[in-house]
Design a protein around this motif. Structure first.
Motif, PDB file in Angstrom:
ATOM      1  N   GLN A 272       0.564  -1.166  -0.146  1.00  0.00           N
ATOM      2  CA  GLN A 272       0.068   0.089  -0.331  1.00  0.00           C
ATOM      3  C   GLN A 272       0.766   1.336   0.023  1.00  0.00           C
ATOM      4  O   GLN A 272       2.209   1.262   0.745  1.00  0.00           O
ATOM      5  N   PRO A 273       0.323   2.178  -0.468  1.00  0.00           N
ATOM      6  CA  PRO A 273       1.403   3.725  -1.249  1.00  0.00           C
ATOM      7  C   PRO A 273       0.695   4.534   0.455  1.00  0.00           C
ATOM      8  O   PRO A 273       0.314   3.943   1.398  1.00  0.00           O
ATOM      9  N   CYS A 274       2.096   5.317   0.911  1.00  0.00           N
ATOM     10  CA  CYS A 274       2.054   5.880   2.020  1.00  0.00           C
ATOM     11  C   CYS A 274       0.218   7.060   2.448  1.00  0.00           C
ATOM     12  O   CYS A 274       0.532   7.300   1.360  1.00  0.00           O
ATOM     13  N   GLN A 275       0.222   6.619   2.889  1.00  0.00           N
ATOM     14  CA  GLN A 275      -1.330   7.297   3.472  1.00  0.00           C
ATOM     15  C   GLN A 275      -2.121   7.596   4.450  1.00  0.00           C
ATOM     16  O   GLN A 275      -1.548   6.843   5.831  1.00  0.00           O
ATOM     17  N   LYS A 304       1.208   5.620   7.373  1.00  0.00           N
ATOM     18  CA  LYS A 304       1.339   3.765   7.121  1.00  0.00           C
ATOM     19  C   LYS A 304       1.422   3.755   6.028  1.00  0.00           C
ATOM     20  O   LYS A 304       0.635   4.154   5.178  1.00  0.00           O
ATOM     21  N   GLY A 305       2.028   2.714   5.298  1.00  0.00           N
ATOM     22  CA  GLY A 305       2.586   2.459   3.677  1.00  0.00           C
ATOM     23  C   GLY A 305       3.912   2.611   3.588  1.00  0.00           C
ATOM     24  O   GLY A 305       4.513   3.048   3.860  1.00  0.00           O
ATOM     25  N   PRO A 310      10.180   5.105  -7.950  1.00  0.00           N
ATOM     26  CA  PRO A 310      10.290   6.291  -7.995  1.00  0.00           C
ATOM     27  C   PRO A 310       9.314   6.898  -7.528  1.00  0.00           C
ATOM     28  O   PRO A 310       7.736   6.647  -7.510  1.00  0.00           O
ATOM     29  N   LEU A 311       9.883   7.988  -6.343  1.00  0.00           N
ATOM     30  CA  LEU A 311       8.786   8.547  -5.573  1.00  0.00           C
ATOM     31  C   LEU A 311       7.971   9.960  -6.153  1.00  0.00           C
ATOM     32  O   LEU A 311       8.584  10.428  -6.536  1.00  0.00           O
ATOM     33  N   CYS A 373      -0.179  12.537   5.307  1.00  0.00           N
ATOM     34  CA  CYS A 373       0.963  11.998   5.549  1.00  0.00           C
ATOM     35  C   CYS A 373       1.999  12.316   3.970  1.00  0.00           C
ATOM     36  O   CYS A 373       1.659  13.374   3.003  1.00  0.00           O
ATOM     37  N   GLY A 374       3.405  12.300   4.455  1.00  0.00           N
ATOM     38  CA  GLY A 374       4.108  11.657   3.336  1.00  0.00           C
ATOM     39  C   GLY A 374       5.463  11.405   3.215  1.00  0.00           C
ATOM     40  O   GLY A 374       5.611  10.603   4.654  1.00  0.00           O
ATOM     41  N   CYS A 375       6.408  11.042   2.198  1.00  0.00           N
ATOM     42  CA  CYS A 375       7.718  10.486   2.215  1.00  0.00           C
ATOM     43  C   CYS A 375       8.870  11.069   3.177  1.00  0.00           C
ATOM     44  O   CYS A 375       8.888  11.993   2.003  1.00  0.00           O
ATOM     45  N   HIS A 376       9.601  10.562   3.999  1.00  0.00           N
ATOM     46  CA  HIS A 376      10.377  12.028   4.474  1.00  0.00           C
ATOM     47  C   HIS A 376      11.112  11.170   4.853  1.00  0.00           C
ATOM     48  O   HIS A 376      10.801   9.564   4.728  1.00  0.00           O
TER      49      HIS A 376
END
Length: 376
Positions: A272-275, A304-305, A310-311, A373-376
């Motif tokens: 699952q993608p980040c959400q 979560k995810g 690639p982002l 939420c985001g990817c950090h």
């Protein structure tokens, strides 16, 4: 702070095979740490009898926050705490006393207001000669010498209409600062009503509601706007027993698919993608509904995810996360993991509650709800 709250809530969930003693100890420690997040050592006891909160405090909460307590107007509050105190004289008209022992020593007094409800003027015989009167508020310095210049100190004075009724608010900030620095100096307030030139009026044409003779909604009240310096504070979780950030335990209130084991749960997370996902905080379930007035609970949300290479822009990556994702994907350096799915926008919540002395408090807590939420 949100991460700390999430981990504490996870600790309150039941482990797969808990021992009764271990589960009770885990829950007690989690509740203790959760209280620390909310700036308390012990939960205040519920009021001994049903008590209606001042309407001013209820209206202020509804203006500042939505039904779940999430801040909707962040610029309204001065500081992060509003405290209300009711008069303790219960009888002496135009004399008021407020006990401020619940104000913490580290709280900075920003503004203090005396709220008095102006009653409808009495019917008088003959033509009315006055449309206004002068109302003065004094800090009592010596109760036995009120008629001397050294017995009282003028705090506020203004003209008040003799028509209609409603709340009158007087700023008395310096007096309250004096009282919080030295509790013994708090000998109360004196309010006088005089003619336009300072002449005595007997009987006074203007009266204010007292704590003894009038409805609770019209009682004299002191309102303090303060700041306790806890904005954005977070608590360490390293020493929390059996609590790991990766623990796949979910409270019963959360909606989650049933899985056969932790490995499958981790596999699903990777797919699952980040959400953002719901995370319900129910104050009744925690055992705090007796002293918290509003809200009854709120949705903290959690992130979560996966953050796969690639982002995309929909994952709201930082530049650092993008570079980290590339390094991880190309295996250019050992031990570099993929970016993490974390909150990138946080909102504050507000609690309206009874303190240890049954005073009503409105307090704002920063970084308590994951807005996105985001990817950090």
């Amino acid at each position: 702070m949100l991460g700390t709250v999430l981990l504490l809530l996870l600790a309150l969930a039941k482990p797969a095979c808990p021992s009764p003693a271990g589960a009770a100890s885990r829950r007690a420690e989690a509740l203790k740490r959760l209280l620390e997040v909310f700036g308390m050592e012990d939960p205040p006891p519920p009021p001994a009898h049903f008590k209606q909160p001042p309407q001013y405090m209820v209206d202020l909460f509804n203006t500042v926050a939505n039904a779940d307590g999430v801040t909707k107007n962040p610029d309204i509050l001065e500081g992060n705490t509003v405290r209300s105190f009711l008069d303790k004289t219960h009888g002496e008209k135009m004399r008021f006393l407020f006990i401020l022992s619940s104000v913490a020593k580290n709280e900075k007094i920003l503004t203090a207001e005396l709220h008095l409800f102006r009653l409808w003027p009495r019917a008088t015989d003959g033509p009315k000669r006055h449309h206004f009167c002068q109302v003065s508020v004094y800090q009592v310095l010596d109760k036995s010498e009120l008629d001397t210049p050294g017995g009282k100190k003028l705090l506020a004075a203004r003209l008040v209409s003799l028509q209609g009724s409603g709340w009158e608010v007087f700023a008395i900030t310096q007096a309250v600062r004096d009282w919080t620095e030295d509790e013994s100096s708090n000998q109360g307030l004196l309010v006088t009503v005089q003619g336009l030139g300072g002449s005595p009026l007997d009987p006074p044409p203007l009266q204010f509601a007292s704590g003894r003779d009038h409805h609770e909604s019209k009682k004299p009240m002191l309102v303090l706007f303060t700041d306790d310096g806890r904005r954005g504070a977070s608590l360490p979780v390293a020493n929390f027993p059996d609590l790991q950030p990766q623990a796949p335990i979910l409270p019963a209130k959360l909606s989650a698919p049933k899985l056969t084991g932790p490995r499958n749960a981790r596999s699903l997370d990777r797919l699952q993608p980040c959400q953002r996902h719901p995370l319900s905080v129910d104050f009744e379930e925690i055992g705090w509904s007796g002293w918290i007035i509003s809200p009854r609970g709120y949705n903290a949300y959690h992130c979560k995810g996966s953050c796969p290479f690639p982002l995309g822009e929909n994952m709201r990556p930082t530049n650092h996360a993008t570079v980290q994702s590339i390094i991880n994907a190309l295996k250019l350096s050992e031990g570099v993991s993929s970016p993490c799915c974390v909150p990138d926008k946080l909102y504050s919540i507000n609690l309206l509650y009874f303190d240890d002395d049954e005073n009503v408090v409105l307090k704002q807590y920063d970084d308590m709800v994951a807005g996105s939420c985001g990817c950090h």
